[in-house]
Design a protein around this motif. Structure first.
Motif, mmCIF file in Angstrom:
data_model
loop_
_atom_site.group_PDB
_atom_site.id
_atom_site.type_symbol
_atom_site.label_atom_id
_atom_site.label_comp_id
_atom_site.label_asym_id
_atom_site.label_seq_id
_atom_site.Cartn_x
_atom_site.Cartn_y
_atom_site.Cartn_z
ATOM 1 N N ASN A 115 19.989 20.236 -40.098
ATOM 2 C CA ASN A 115 21.261 19.701 -40.924
ATOM 3 C C ASN A 115 22.596 20.245 -41.952
ATOM 4 O O ASN A 115 21.745 21.541 -42.014
ATOM 5 C CB ASN A 115 20.969 17.977 -41.311
ATOM 6 N N ALA A 116 23.208 19.210 -41.433
ATOM 7 C CA ALA A 116 24.727 20.528 -42.814
ATOM 8 C C ALA A 116 24.149 20.377 -43.870
ATOM 9 O O ALA A 116 23.732 21.688 -44.829
ATOM 10 C CB ALA A 116 25.482 19.446 -43.349
ATOM 11 N N ASP A 117 22.757 19.500 -44.770
ATOM 12 C CA ASP A 117 22.186 19.456 -45.849
ATOM 13 C C ASP A 117 20.743 20.084 -45.723
ATOM 14 O O ASP A 117 19.810 20.478 -46.273
ATOM 15 C CB ASP A 117 22.034 18.414 -46.256
ATOM 16 N N GLY A 118 20.551 20.859 -44.784
ATOM 17 C CA GLY A 118 19.220 21.923 -45.007
ATOM 18 C C GLY A 118 17.928 21.442 -43.720
ATOM 19 O O GLY A 118 16.923 21.093 -43.996
ATOM 20 N N GLY A 119 18.004 19.968 -43.927
ATOM 21 C CA GLY A 119 16.797 19.070 -43.322
ATOM 22 C C GLY A 119 17.050 19.038 -41.666
ATOM 23 O O GLY A 119 18.170 19.158 -41.009
ATOM 24 N N TYR A 120 15.926 18.512 -41.087
ATOM 25 C CA TYR A 120 15.625 18.566 -39.656
ATOM 26 C C TYR A 120 15.892 17.489 -39.277
ATOM 27 O O TYR A 120 15.019 16.096 -39.514
ATOM 28 C CB TYR A 120 14.290 20.018 -39.476
ATOM 29 N N PRO A 121 16.814 17.554 -38.441
ATOM 30 C CA PRO A 121 17.102 16.083 -37.381
ATOM 31 C C PRO A 121 16.467 15.496 -36.471
ATOM 32 O O PRO A 121 16.044 14.411 -35.607
ATOM 33 C CB PRO A 121 18.627 16.445 -36.585
ATOM 34 N N GLY A 122 14.587 16.104 -36.235
ATOM 35 C CA GLY A 122 13.799 15.488 -34.956
ATOM 36 C C GLY A 122 14.153 16.392 -33.814
ATOM 37 O O GLY A 122 13.379 15.294 -33.227
ATOM 38 N N THR A 123 15.083 17.285 -33.489
ATOM 39 C CA THR A 123 15.197 17.328 -32.656
ATOM 40 C C THR A 123 13.862 17.139 -31.426
ATOM 41 O O THR A 123 14.151 17.102 -29.889
ATOM 42 C CB THR A 123 16.500 18.711 -32.919
ATOM 43 N N CYS A 124 13.001 18.534 -31.388
ATOM 44 C CA CYS A 124 12.210 18.533 -30.644
ATOM 45 C C CYS A 124 11.159 17.582 -30.437
ATOM 46 O O CYS A 124 10.218 17.508 -30.460
ATOM 47 C CB CYS A 124 11.625 19.905 -30.940
ATOM 48 N N ARG A 125 11.039 16.442 -31.206
ATOM 49 C CA ARG A 125 10.303 15.868 -31.407
ATOM 50 C C ARG A 125 9.924 15.121 -29.893
ATOM 51 O O ARG A 125 8.504 14.757 -30.185
ATOM 52 C CB ARG A 125 10.160 13.958 -32.452
ATOM 53 N N ASN A 126 10.327 14.910 -28.568
ATOM 54 C CA ASN A 126 9.689 14.990 -28.034
ATOM 55 C C ASN A 126 9.208 15.711 -26.588
ATOM 56 O O ASN A 126 9.410 16.078 -25.495
ATOM 57 C CB ASN A 126 10.590 13.674 -26.985
ATOM 58 N N GLY A 127 9.691 17.087 -27.186
ATOM 59 C CA GLY A 127 9.465 18.438 -26.808
ATOM 60 C C GLY A 127 10.461 19.146 -26.984
ATOM 61 O O GLY A 127 11.630 18.999 -27.304
ATOM 62 N N PRO A 128 9.821 20.966 -26.452
ATOM 63 C CA PRO A 128 11.071 21.765 -27.364
ATOM 64 C C PRO A 128 12.425 21.651 -26.216
ATOM 65 O O PRO A 128 12.384 21.198 -25.188
ATOM 66 C CB PRO A 128 10.483 22.550 -26.904
#
Length: 301
Positions: A115-128
């Motif tokens: 994310n723009a604020d440096g956080g992780y949006p959970g993109t790969c929670r269901n797999g790479p």
């Protein structure tokens, strides 16, 4: 007026955990002095741990130079020095526990995909989302982590806003957040005293402690030393290596930055005398709620 004696804590175990990736500097000294004084003023133990997991950044001989510098400044530790590089089997066991609990997932994201604020949006929670090497992330809950920091007061963090933290890098190395939790538990650390730059890491560590059923220590985050203008310490200025020939003066400066009010006469005293004064006069209220302090401008005294 006589100072009331500080209550000793026989169970107090503190620690200082430098990384052998460069010379100790003023910011390092403030963290070391703060954790040392807090432990010794309560009759506690002060342990030393080398955070040398990132082999690519470790400078040969730096760990030994760090030990000798701490000794030159009178910052003597209890017990044997622990090295993270010799404890990887413990981190592997912790990772296996988290995997068995279904609390990890593989992630192919790069730093640029956060994310723009440096956080992780959970993109790969269901797999790479892409092929290739992956990192392992700790799957956080959608909840608020609250704790009382001994210097910063009540702290509240939304875990999902912080994101799922990496606990094993894509190159296979274990990450700091997992290693520090395991190390503190194995060493019986009761009080973590460190710089405020690590305050944002604390909710992840508390969440990992809960998942691994490990105790949560007391936390105390010291003010972070910055340049006079507020920027991060520059290597060309205050982050130059400590000088053992000026140990009394540099210890004095560390205490001044922690607002402990050291008398000017301490500048010319031996390290043992300065630290004796520091432990006898240690007061957390003098920097309560302070996240950063600015180093003196060049030429200032």
């Amino acid at each position: 007026m006589a100072r009331a004696p500080r209550a000793a804590r026989a169970d107090y175990v503190g620690r200082f955990a430098p990384s052998p990736t460069g010379s100790l500097h003023l910011g390092s000294l403030v963290a070391a002095v703060g954790s040392f004084a807090d432990a010794r003023s309560r009759g506690g133990r002060w342990l030393l741990r080398m955070e040398d997991l990132d082999a690519s950044r470790v400078i040969p001989g730096c760990a030994e130079r760090t030990l000798r510098m701490l000794e030159a400044f009178g910052l003597t530790w209890d017990g044997a020095v622990e090295y993270q590089s010799a404890r990887t089997h413990h981190y592997g066991e912790a990772l296996a526990t988290l995997e068995a609990l279904g609390l990890t997932f593989q992630c192919s994201c790069t730093r640029a995909e956060r994310n723009a604020d440096g956080g992780y949006p959970g993109t790969c929670r269901n797999g790479p989302k892409s092929r290739g090497a992956t990192a392992t992330r700790f799957r956080v809950d959608d909840r608020t982590v609250c704790f009382e920091d001994r210097a910063q007061g009540e702290c509240r963090f939304e875990l999902r806003e912080r994101g799922d933290v990496i606990i094993r890098r894509r190159d296979g190395a274990f990450a700091y957040q997992l290693a520090v939790v395991v190390d503190d538990a194995l060493q019986g650390v009761t009080d973590v005293v460190r710089g405020a730059d690590l305050l944002d890491s604390t909710p992840w560590q508390i969440a990992l402690q809960g998942a691994l059923r490990l105790p949560t220590p007391h936390y105390l985050h010291l003010p972070l030393v910055t340049e006079p203008g507020g920027a991060k310490l520059a290597k060309a200025r205050r982050s130059v290596a400590l000088d053992p020939r000026a140990s009394g003066r540099e210890l004095y400066e560390a205490l001044r930055l922690l607002n402990q009010g050291p008398p000017d006469t301490l500048k010319l005293e031996s390290p043992s005398r300065v630290l004796e004064w520091a432990c006898a006069h240690w007061e957390l209220d003098r920097f309560h709620g302070v996240r950063e302090v600015r180093a003196a401008a060049p030429g200032a005294d």
